[in-house]
Design a protein around this motif. Structure first.
Motif, PDB file in Angstrom:
ATOM      1  N   PHE A   8       0.835  -1.190   0.000  1.00  0.00           N
ATOM      2  CA  PHE A   8       0.000   0.000   0.000  1.00  0.00           C
ATOM      3  C   PHE A   8       0.874   1.246   0.000  1.00  0.00           C
ATOM      4  N   PHE A   9       0.391   2.279  -0.638  1.00  0.00           N
ATOM      5  CA  PHE A   9       1.133   3.512  -0.848  1.00  0.00           C
ATOM      6  C   PHE A   9       0.245   4.656  -0.382  1.00  0.00           C
ATOM      7  N   MET A  10       0.623   5.333   0.722  1.00  0.00           N
ATOM      8  CA  MET A  10      -0.244   6.345   1.304  1.00  0.00           C
ATOM      9  C   MET A  10       0.390   7.714   1.174  1.00  0.00           C
ATOM     10  N   ASP A  11      -0.367   8.674   0.665  1.00  0.00           N
ATOM     11  CA  ASP A  11       0.110  10.030   0.390  1.00  0.00           C
ATOM     12  C   ASP A  11      -0.274  10.943   1.533  1.00  0.00           C
ATOM     13  N   GLU A  12       0.719  11.619   2.116  1.00  0.00           N
ATOM     14  CA  GLU A  12       0.460  12.466   3.273  1.00  0.00           C
ATOM     15  C   GLU A  12       0.147  13.893   2.855  1.00  0.00           C
ATOM     16  N   PRO A  13      -0.481  14.708   3.745  1.00  0.00           N
ATOM     17  CA  PRO A  13      -0.666  16.129   3.482  1.00  0.00           C
ATOM     18  C   PRO A  13       0.663  16.857   3.522  1.00  0.00           C
ATOM     19  N   ALA A  14       0.695  18.043   2.964  1.00  0.00           N
ATOM     20  CA  ALA A  14       1.954  18.760   2.794  1.00  0.00           C
ATOM     21  C   ALA A  14       2.671  18.998   4.104  1.00  0.00           C
ATOM     22  N   GLY A  15       3.964  18.671   4.105  1.00  0.00           N
ATOM     23  CA  GLY A  15       4.833  19.064   5.192  1.00  0.00           C
ATOM     24  C   GLY A  15       4.692  18.293   6.481  1.00  0.00           C
ATOM     25  N   SER A  16       3.910  17.234   6.547  1.00  0.00           N
ATOM     26  CA  SER A  16       3.674  16.590   7.833  1.00  0.00           C
ATOM     27  C   SER A  16       4.528  15.365   8.062  1.00  0.00           C
ATOM     28  N   GLY A  17       5.299  14.910   7.071  1.00  0.00           N
ATOM     29  CA  GLY A  17       6.071  13.682   7.213  1.00  0.00           C
ATOM     30  C   GLY A  17       7.393  13.896   7.916  1.00  0.00           C
ATOM     31  N   LYS A  18       7.853  12.869   8.617  1.00  0.00           N
ATOM     32  CA  LYS A  18       9.143  12.921   9.293  1.00  0.00           C
ATOM     33  C   LYS A  18      10.077  11.813   8.830  1.00  0.00           C
ATOM     34  N   THR A  19       9.573  10.871   8.026  1.00  0.00           N
ATOM     35  CA  THR A  19      10.412   9.797   7.521  1.00  0.00           C
ATOM     36  C   THR A  19      10.908  10.127   6.127  1.00  0.00           C
ATOM     37  N   LEU A  20      11.917   9.388   5.659  1.00  0.00           N
ATOM     38  CA  LEU A  20      12.651   9.809   4.478  1.00  0.00           C
ATOM     39  C   LEU A  20      12.720   8.760   3.382  1.00  0.00           C
ATOM     40  N   PRO A  21      11.626   8.130   2.960  1.00  0.00           N
ATOM     41  CA  PRO A  21      11.736   7.107   1.925  1.00  0.00           C
ATOM     42  C   PRO A  21      12.088   7.670   0.571  1.00  0.00           C
ATOM     43  N   SER A  22      11.799   8.957   0.343  1.00  0.00           N
ATOM     44  CA  SER A  22      12.117   9.530  -0.956  1.00  0.00           C
ATOM     45  C   SER A  22      13.617   9.558  -1.202  1.00  0.00           C
ATOM     46  N   LEU A  23      14.429   9.554  -0.135  1.00  0.00           N
ATOM     47  CA  LEU A  23      15.883   9.551  -0.263  1.00  0.00           C
ATOM     48  C   LEU A  23      16.455   8.157  -0.444  1.00  0.00           C
ATOM     49  N   ILE A  24      15.645   7.122  -0.232  1.00  0.00           N
ATOM     50  CA  ILE A  24      16.141   5.755  -0.333  1.00  0.00           C
ATOM     51  C   ILE A  24      16.249   5.345  -1.801  1.00  0.00           C
ATOM     52  N   PRO A  25      17.415   4.914  -2.273  1.00  0.00           N
ATOM     53  CA  PRO A  25      17.528   4.447  -3.662  1.00  0.00           C
ATOM     54  C   PRO A  25      16.854   3.097  -3.823  1.00  0.00           C
ATOM     55  N   LYS A  26      16.402   2.805  -5.030  1.00  0.00           N
ATOM     56  CA  LYS A  26      15.679   1.559  -5.262  1.00  0.00           C
ATOM     57  C   LYS A  26      16.549   0.331  -5.026  1.00  0.00           C
ATOM     58  N   HIS A  27      17.881   0.481  -5.148  1.00  0.00           N
ATOM     59  CA  HIS A  27      18.772  -0.655  -4.925  1.00  0.00           C
ATOM     60  C   HIS A  27      18.707  -1.126  -3.471  1.00  0.00           C
ATOM     61  N   ALA A  28      18.489  -0.177  -2.527  1.00  0.00           N
ATOM     62  CA  ALA A  28      18.367  -0.564  -1.119  1.00  0.00           C
ATOM     63  C   ALA A  28      17.099  -1.380  -0.901  1.00  0.00           C
ATOM     64  N   LEU A  29      15.999  -0.980  -1.570  1.00  0.00           N
ATOM     65  CA  LEU A  29      14.754  -1.733  -1.444  1.00  0.00           C
ATOM     66  C   LEU A  29      14.896  -3.127  -2.054  1.00  0.00           C
ATOM     67  N   ASN A  30      15.588  -3.210  -3.180  1.00  0.00           N
ATOM     68  CA  ASN A  30      15.820  -4.518  -3.809  1.00  0.00           C
ATOM     69  C   ASN A  30      16.660  -5.427  -2.910  1.00  0.00           C
ATOM     70  N   ALA A  31      17.642  -4.829  -2.208  1.00  0.00           N
ATOM     71  CA  ALA A  31      18.491  -5.617  -1.314  1.00  0.00           C
ATOM     72  C   ALA A  31      17.675  -6.176  -0.148  1.00  0.00           C
ATOM     73  N   ILE A  32      16.765  -5.372   0.410  1.00  0.00           N
ATOM     74  CA  ILE A  32      15.903  -5.853   1.502  1.00  0.00           C
ATOM     75  C   ILE A  32      15.000  -6.974   0.993  1.00  0.00           C
ATOM     76  N   ASP A  33      14.480  -6.813  -0.212  1.00  0.00           N
ATOM     77  CA  ASP A  33      13.607  -7.831  -0.805  1.00  0.00           C
ATOM     78  C   ASP A  33      14.340  -9.166  -0.936  1.00  0.00           C
ATOM     79  N   ARG A  34      15.557  -9.128  -1.479  1.00  0.00           N
ATOM     80  CA  ARG A  34      16.335 -10.367  -1.661  1.00  0.00           C
ATOM     81  C   ARG A  34      16.709 -10.995  -0.325  1.00  0.00           C
TER      82      ARG A  34
END
Length: 357
Positions: free
Chosen positions: A21-47
């Motif tokens: 699931f992919f949830m979109d937050e209202p402007a400016g309220s997020g504190k986590t940083l998934p946008s900075l995570i490169p896709k290679h890191a996600l692929n590594a966790i998956d494997r």
């Protein structure tokens, strides 16, 4: 906030993958940083989870949860074109094909009655509003001054230190390059190494005063809240350690000793590995916009000597505080920014194609 989750239940024969699931937050309220995570890191966790669980389900069929906002800064690609930056984000990963999108509606950072700021940030993050600010409001006593570049941040911190009362104590670092080749050592004299200040590193000549605000540049103790970005106030300056009071996080108000440690830049354009023994701190009156992502401040000043240069930088800078009257702009005249009809304008870089993925 973007939430990415894989369910625990085992997939059916017809659906050989877990749902996400992919949830979109209202402007400016997020504190986590998934946008900075490169896709290679996600692929590594998956494997890794597939290997641990000994199956071929996405993430091994386990629950995975991410939160954040892709209108903020994307992964940094050295000298990368916009297409390369977009391609590196996790929305372009193989796992994104299983995503369902949902939206949160309440901005938890914005104060009550500041709905106007939230609506303005929505337009800003989508690149649908011009940017202007009052050039006269540049108050160094506010909580933080944000700039796009590391050079400007260091310059502002230097000027603020000169305005503070008290005696300056100077700490010099011990610099060398990581090599056993004596010829290579001779090619890079110590004086040259001392002149370098890579991103995320303390300067060779660290100047501090009692009472000044500093920021940690390395993780010293996660359980104690001493992590990269923690802000502190200097209480005493000793020869072998810095006595400081933590200002943010779970250890707020706690006195800690900061030692000298061996540091090396995590990512630099240098043709060698620089090893610097120095206190892992830097003055915290100003920081780069990238460094501020995920943090909230009482007052924010945004100084743009030149315009922002990457996706979401301006939006991140403006969304670090809770109300319109809590942030201020200082915009220098440049090729694509300056004064027009008594208003300050600057460029807002948005890669709209990443928002539509």
């Amino acid at each position: 906030m973007y939430i990415l989750a894989a369910l625990n239940e085992q997939p059916s024969v017809e659906n050989q993958h877990s749902r996400m699931f992919f949830m979109d937050e209202p402007a400016g309220s997020g504190k986590t940083l998934p946008s900075l995570i490169p896709k290679h890191a996600l692929n590594a966790i998956d494997r890794l989870l597939k290997d641990i669980c000994n199956n071929n389900f996405p993430f091994g069929g386990k629950d995975i949860l991410f939160g954040g906002d892709f209108r903020q800064i994307l992964p940094v690609v050295k000298r990368g074109q916009p297409a390369e930056v977009v391609e590196s984000c996790i929305k372009c990963s193989l796992q994104s094909q299983w995503v369902q999108k949902f939206a949160l509606t309440q901005n938890m950072r914005v104060q009550d009655g500041e709905v106007e700021l939230s609506q303005w940030l929505l337009k800003l993050r989508n690149g649908t509003t011009p940017i202007f600010g009052d050039t006269e409001q540049n108050d160094y006593s506010k909580r933080v001054i944000l700039t796009p570049t590391n050079v400007d941040s260091l310059s502002i911190n230097k000027e603020v230190l000169q305005c503070l009362s008290g005696e300056v104590k100077i700490y010099l670092s011990a610099d060398q390059i990581e090599t056993d080749d004596l010829n290579e050592r001779n090619n890079f004299p110590v004086e040259f190494l001392n002149s370098l200040t890579p991103s995320g590193m303390p300067p060779y000549c660290l100047k501090l005063k009692i009472g000044c605000a500093i920021m940690l540049l390395r993780n010293l103790g996660l359980k104690a809240g001493l992590c990269n970005g923690t802000r502190m106030k200097v209480c005493a300056l000793q020869n072998s350690y810095i006595d400081a009071e933590v200002l943010t996080g779970v250890s707020s108000g706690k006195r800690v000793f900061v030692p000298r440690i061996q540091l090396a830049p995590l990512d630099s354009n240098l043709p060698f590995v620089l090893k610097r023994r120095q206190f892992p701190v830097r003055l915290a009156y100003s920081m780069t916009i990238n460094k501020s992502q995920g943090q909230t401040f009482d007052r924010v000043g945004v100084y743009l000597k030149r315009s922002c240069f990457s996706h979401g930088q301006l939006y991140v800078a403006c969304s670090r505080t809770r109300a319109f009257n809590n942030f201020f702009f200082k915009i220098d005249k440049h090729l694509i920014q300056g004064m027009v009809d008594e208003k300050c304008y600057t460029n807002n870089f948005i890669f709209s194609n990443v928002l539509n993925l």
